[in-house]
Design a protein around this motif. Structure first.
Motif, short mmCIF file in Angstrom:
data_model
loop_
_atom_site.label_atom_id
_atom_site.label_comp_id
_atom_site.label_asym_id
_atom_site.label_seq_id
_atom_site.Cartn_x
_atom_site.Cartn_y
_atom_site.Cartn_z
N THR A 9 0.85 -1.20 0.00
CA THR A 9 0.00 0.00 0.00
C THR A 9 0.89 1.25 0.00
N GLN B 85 -3.49 11.07 -5.98
CA GLN B 85 -4.36 10.05 -6.55
C GLN B 85 -4.47 8.84 -5.62
N ASP B 86 -3.32 8.44 -5.04
CA ASP B 86 -3.35 7.32 -4.09
C ASP B 86 -4.21 7.68 -2.88
N ASP C 38 -7.83 7.45 -3.85
CA ASP C 38 -8.26 6.07 -4.08
C ASP C 38 -8.43 5.30 -2.78
N TYR C 39 -7.53 5.51 -1.82
CA TYR C 39 -7.54 4.71 -0.59
C TYR C 39 -8.36 5.36 0.53
N SER D 214 -10.82 7.38 0.42
CA SER D 214 -12.26 7.50 0.19
C SER D 214 -13.01 6.20 0.48
N GLU D 215 -12.26 5.11 0.63
CA GLU D 215 -12.86 3.81 0.94
C GLU D 215 -12.40 3.39 2.34
#
Length: 628
Positions: free
Chosen positions: A553, A589-590, A593-594, A596-597
């Motif tokens: 990650t 961007q990472d 992507d991470y 937000s979830e």
């Protein structure tokens, strides 16, 4: 009669040299007070009284006097609501210390500044700003904002003025976002962010303006070049018109001169012919005269022959003698007549030639000269047209020169504005380079203290000289380092920026008081934050609360990327900033992507920072950008 009283920690003493201390207050027909006046101690003061006696009204009066709006006091919708019931107006006044070398415009206000604000029930208000002599110096809100900024009195900062409602909200709020908002406001981080964003915005606008001006300048150069070509063409046409006019004139006069020369030659030939005719006429007249004489003699002889026979023989003899002469005379007469006829023919031919020449001259005068004159008139008309065209070109030339001057002026103005913007950008870049060079120099010299300025360097030197380095630690930033310099902006933002990195840690409140006195001697314009806590000598155990990062990650732990050899300083970072739960993320961007979830967020992670300083909460995507 007011039930309030003021308790002073120490007896009344002369005002502290530090500017910005409240010396006195006066409330007139304000909220529940008819008339209330205080003279404050230069140190700690307490205002006590039962509930409803107007303690909060004093704090509200202070806010209003320093320029706050009614909504900011949370005590009314408009300023007129703060006027005591039954009164049409009220006033609040505050006197601030302006002592010391850091006073605000001491040549104007002196050692004290008094701000008086008068309120009307209609909601309007007015200001008066008096100097230490009681003379009014200003009436504007801008002047009050400049005074409070210079004396470091941010009235909207809860660390400066904490209202009841704000305190209740702060104590009852458990939301990290709300607590962070209070922290950002109190530590001036939000102001720093706003100033930084405004600076980046101004820099972006200046670059855009420079680019736009450069484009305009290129267009102006193109237009100037086009106008210059048109001007040169107009000048060439004007010069060609003058040459054409001169050649036309020379051509016309050459035609006239040729006609005059031809006419003069014809007149000379006519005069010669006339002289020749006169000579021949005189010769004919001489011959005719001689024939007349001979005829007369012949008649006389014949008459004498008829009158006398006597003389006939003589006469006959004489006739015989004269016969040859008569024959010769007749021959001469015939020759003379022949010559006369020839001369007469010549004369007639000459007359015909003269007539022909005269007709030719007349024809030339009537036809060729008329054509010449007509052509001359046509040329003159063309010359007039050329002159008109020349005037038009001269006007166009004048307009072109005027446009050229305007474009040249606009070009110079654009160049000046562009130069100013470029100089400003160069100054900013120069300051950035200087700051970077200072940082690199300090890193090379292994002298982290100098990064924070001369005031901190001299203070730390004083602390070491007094042997207090085990009781006073700071500035915080001097105790920290990072394993990877690329994460420095993110870690700086996570720790609250410069305001927190320049703060100090002490072991007790007594040491904090001593440190404040020391700071006052080292020229700090704004005192750094001082945190007092017990020194344990070992780092808190946060193994169970630490962020859990899985392999593969794009996360790193801030606590693991941070280097701090001092356990007490590390404990401060743990207690204040929860560094054990802060994640560092490689890219925006990472992070999106991470973060937000929820199921992708590392366990125990509360917040994440990217290398650019963007902060992402684990509950929502990008909360704010701290570095612009």
């Amino acid at each position: 009669m007011s039930q309030l009283s003021i308790k002073k920690k120490k007896p009344q003493s002369p005002p502290d040299p530090k500017p910005g201390i409240i010396l006195s207050m006066r409330l007139q027909n304000f909220m529940c007070h008819d008339h209330l006046a205080f003279e404050f101690n230069s140190h700690l003061n307490f205002i006590v009284g039962p509930n409803g006696s107007g303690k909060s009204a004093v704090l509200t009066g202070l806010q209003v006097a320093l320029g706050a709006a009614a909504k900011e006091t949370e005590r009314g919708a408009k300023l007129g609501d703060l006027v005591k019931k039954g009164c049409t107006s009220g006033s609040v006044s505050v006197t601030l210390s302006n002592y010391g070398p850091f006073g605000y415009k001491k040549d104007i206000y002196g050692s004290a500044i008094t701000i008086v604000r008068t309120l009307k029930t209609s909601g309007s208000s007015s200001f008066k700003i008096l100097n230490s002599a009681g003379t009014v110096q200003d009436h504007t809100r801008d002047a009050i904002e400049q005074i409070t900024a210079a004396l470091n009195i941010p009235i909207n900062n809860p660390m400066c003025i904490l209202t009841q409602n704000t305190a209740k909200t702060f104590l009852s709020t458990c939301s990290p976002a709300g607590l962070y908002d209070y922290f950002a406001t109190a530590s001036l981080l939000s102001d720093t962010k706003e100033h930084l964003e405004r600076t980046y915005k101004d820099l972006k606008e200046m670059k855009s303006a420079v680019k736009a001006k450069s484009e305009i300048l290129e267009k102006i150069d193109e237009e100037v070049e086009e106008k210059r070509k048109k001007l040169e063409l107009a000048q060439d046409l004007a010069s060609g018109g003058e040459k054409l006019k001169k050649l036309k004139d020379e051509y016309q006069w050459a035609l006239v001169k040729e006609a005059e020369v031809a006419l003069k030659d014809i007149e000379t030939e006519i005069n010669k012919k006339k002289s020749q005719i006169i000579t021949e006429e005189e010769a004919i007249k001489g011959i005719e005269k001689k024939i007349s004489t001979l005829t007369q003699e012949d008649a006389e002889i014949t008459a004498r022959a008829e009158n006398g026979a006597k003389e006939s023989d003589e006469l006959r003899d004489k006739i015989v003698r004269l016969q040859p002469e008569l024959s010769e005379a007749k021959e001469q007469q015939r020759a003379a007549k022949s010559e006369y006829s020839k001369a007469k023919g010549n004369l007639q031919r000459k007359d015909a030639e003269i007539k022909s020449l005269t007709d030719e001259i007349q024809r030339i005068r009537e036809t060729d000269f008329g054509s010449i004159m007509k052509k001359k008139e046509e040329d003159e008309r063309k010359i007039v047209e050329l002159e008109t065209t020349q005037k038009a070109y001269e006007q166009a030339k004048s307009v072109a020169e005027n446009d050229f001057n305007q474009f040249d002026h606009a070009k110079k103005r654009a160049e000046d504005e562009s130069s100013q913007c470029l100089r400003l950008i160069q100054d900013i870049e120069k300051k950035i380079r200087k700051r970077t060079d200072d940082i690199q120099r300090c890193i090379a010299e292994n002298d982290a203290i100098n990064l924070f300025g001369r005031d901190h360097a001299s203070l730390v030197k004083d602390i070491r000289a007094r042997g207090l380095q085990n009781k006073i630690k700071g500035p915080i930033g001097a105790y920290l380092n990072v394993k990877n310099q690329s994460w420095a902006p993110a870690i700086s933002c996570a720790l609250g920026g410069e305001a927190n990195l320049t703060s100090y840690l002490v072991d007790s409140d007594k040491t904090a008081q001593a440190l404040r006195k020391m700071m006052g001697k080292h020229g700090f314009r704004r005192l750094p934050t001082i945190t007092a806590c017990r020194f344990l000598g070992k780092v808190h155990d946060v193994q169970n609360e630490k962020i859990r990062i899985q392999e593969g990650t794009p996360f790193k732990s801030l606590m693991e990327e941070l280097i701090c050899d001092d356990p007490d300083m590390m404990n401060l970072l743990i207690d204040t900033f929860n560094i054990y739960s802060v994640a560092l993320i490689e890219s925006e961007q990472d992070a999106m992507d991470y973060m937000s979830e929820r199921h992708l967020v590392p366990r125990n992670c509360s917040v994440g920072y990217t290398k650019k300083g963007q902060v992402f909460s684990c509950r929502n995507v990008c909360v704010e950008t701290l570095l612009g």
